[in-house]
Design a protein around this motif. Structure first.
Motif, PDB file in Angstrom:
ATOM      1  N   ASP A  42      16.885  23.496 -50.284  1.00  0.00           N
ATOM      2  CA  ASP A  42      16.983  23.580 -51.740  1.00  0.00           C
ATOM      3  C   ASP A  42      18.305  24.239 -52.129  1.00  0.00           C
ATOM      4  OD1 ASP A  42      16.526  23.625 -54.435  1.00  0.00           O
ATOM      5  OD2 ASP A  42      15.020  25.233 -54.380  1.00  0.00           O
ATOM      6  N   THR A  54      19.213  24.457 -55.362  1.00  0.00           N
ATOM      7  CA  THR A  54      19.082  24.721 -56.802  1.00  0.00           C
ATOM      8  C   THR A  54      19.811  25.979 -57.257  1.00  0.00           C
ATOM      9  OG1 THR A  54      16.966  23.561 -56.867  1.00  0.00           O
ATOM     10  CG2 THR A  54      17.444  25.035 -58.685  1.00  0.00           C
ATOM     11  N   ASN A  77      18.455  17.641 -56.097  1.00  0.00           N
ATOM     12  CA  ASN A  77      18.502  18.864 -56.906  1.00  0.00           C
ATOM     13  C   ASN A  77      19.306  18.662 -58.178  1.00  0.00           C
ATOM     14  OD1 ASN A  77      18.666  21.074 -53.995  1.00  0.00           O
ATOM     15  ND2 ASN A  77      16.891  20.251 -55.071  1.00  0.00           N
TER      16      ASN A  77
END
Length: 397
Positions: free
Chosen positions: A217, A219, A248
């Motif tokens: 991830d 993000t 993302n």
């Protein structure tokens, strides 16, 4: 008495003929002795999806050359090794191929970190040509990265790919960019070149974030980039991480263009990213859009022959669809083969002949090598492609 002398002379003549015939057979046998080339790639581990089809292409080219008579009537023999996507293992395989298998040259490995692990051994000890199939520049950068007298590579240099990306941004009048790069050797190399060349193109880097290739991830990094005011996002990584970034970006509803590096033009990227791949832009070899090239392009016929063999003869595409990496081994083998036809297999002569290659029309471009440039490809060897409706579309030559 005369009859005995005649018989003895005739016997001696026959013995002489037998000896001559034996010498001819020995010479014929020597002429047919295979030329051994070491080919070591990531056949297992994280980079196996790139390394395995690269090995298949290498064997495909060797088969093609051998069917055409080999190299001066000597067949090529590919001796294969698995780096396991690991730099230490890559070095071990290089040593095995050189010292035990007695190969005359090497092609491979798969990742930049592997290439750097092998390079010093080649330059300081082995002293045989190696044509690498890796993306990063350090193996042929010189300076602090060490000499590259025996080291060559077929994929475009990082500098070439970055220039192609920056040409595109400049043509779109975008001036503020964000960088998101992997922390491995390939990503670090990309980051260095992206930062170095930005001023030449009037680009301001307003955000700079990094991630590990195994991260799931990105993000947090992208949230920071969203707040930076960047007009475009450049991501530098190979493999599945690029698809995770695209996902993302979509999840955060970022509307700025996402530009991936030259290692991502691959059906796998579209498969892994799904709808999030739509609109992704990246530099690519012409292989990915050959059907969109004009017939006047000198590479088109070569690429079409490659695709025909890959798909119609060997059916490799059923498991490994063609991607931008697919032609690297083809070009590596042919650079070696063309040089061997000229000078044989003496290491120094072979190295010099490779370095003097001019005008070789390959899958990844038209190669013109020099002592200073052991890659020989410019920005004209790449095109800018975009994902549209799950297909690769040529957007800028």
């Amino acid at each position: 008495m005369k009859n005995r002398l005649f018989a003895r002379a005739r016997c001696g003549g026959l013995m002489g003929l037998v000896m001559i015939f034996s010498w001819c057979l020995a010479g014929s046998s020597s002429a047919q002795e295979p030329i051994k080339i070491g080919a070591f790639f990531a056949l297992s581990g994280p980079a196996a999806t790139i390394g395995t089809p690269t090995k298949l292409v290498a064997q495909m080219v060797v088969d093609k050359i051998n069917k055409g008579g080999g190299i001066n009537k000597r067949p090529l023999e590919l001796v294969v090794g698995d780096t396991e996507s690991d730099p230490t293992k890559a070095l071990m395989e290089a040593k095995r191929l050189v010292e035990k298998e007695k190969v005359v040259a090497l092609i491979g490995p798969t990742r930049t970190d592997e290439g750097m692990a092998v390079k010093s051994y080649i330059e300081d000890t082995a002293h045989i040509p190696i044509i690498m199939t890796i993306g990063g520049d350090p193996v042929i950068a010189g300076g602090k990265f060490g000499p590259f007298r025996w080291t060559f590579k077929t994929p475009q240099r990082t500098t070439v790919a970055v220039k192609k990306v920056y040409d595109y941004l400049q043509s779109r009048k975008l001036t503020k960019i964000a960088l998101l790069t992997a922390t491995d050797g390939f990503g670090k190399d990309g980051l260095n070149v992206l930062k170095q060349l930005a001023p030449e193109y009037g680009l301001e880097i307003v955000a700079e974030e990094a991630f590990a290739v195994a991260d799931t991830d990105m993000t947090p990094q992208l949230v920071k980039i969203r707040a930076s005011g960047a007009q475009g996002l450049v991501c530098w990584t190979i493999g599945p991480a690029g698809a995770r970034v695209a996902k993302n970006v979509k999840q955060l509803a970022l509307t700025i263009p996402l530009l991936q590096c030259h290692g991502q033009p691959d059906p796998k990227y579209i498969e892994l990213a799904g709808d999030a791949s739509e609109g992704s832009i990246m530099p690519s070899t012409k292989l990915m859009v050959v059907d969109q090239l004009p017939d006047t392009d000198p590479q088109k016929a070569v690429i079409e022959e490659f695709i025909s063999l890959y798909k119609d003869t060997y059916h490799y595409d059923q498991q490994y669809p063609i991607n931008t990496h697919s032609g690297y081994a083809w070009d590596a083998i042919y650079l070696l083969a063309n040089a061997m036809r000229q000078v044989g297999t003496d290491p120094e002569a072979l190295r010099t002949a490779i370095e003097q290659t001019r005008g070789y029309i390959g899958i990844s471009g038209i190669y013109n090598l020099t002592p200073e440039d052991h890659n020989g490809l410019g920005t004209d060897s790449m095109v800018i492609v975009k994902v549209e409706k799950g297909k690769w579309v040529l957007v800028q030559p």
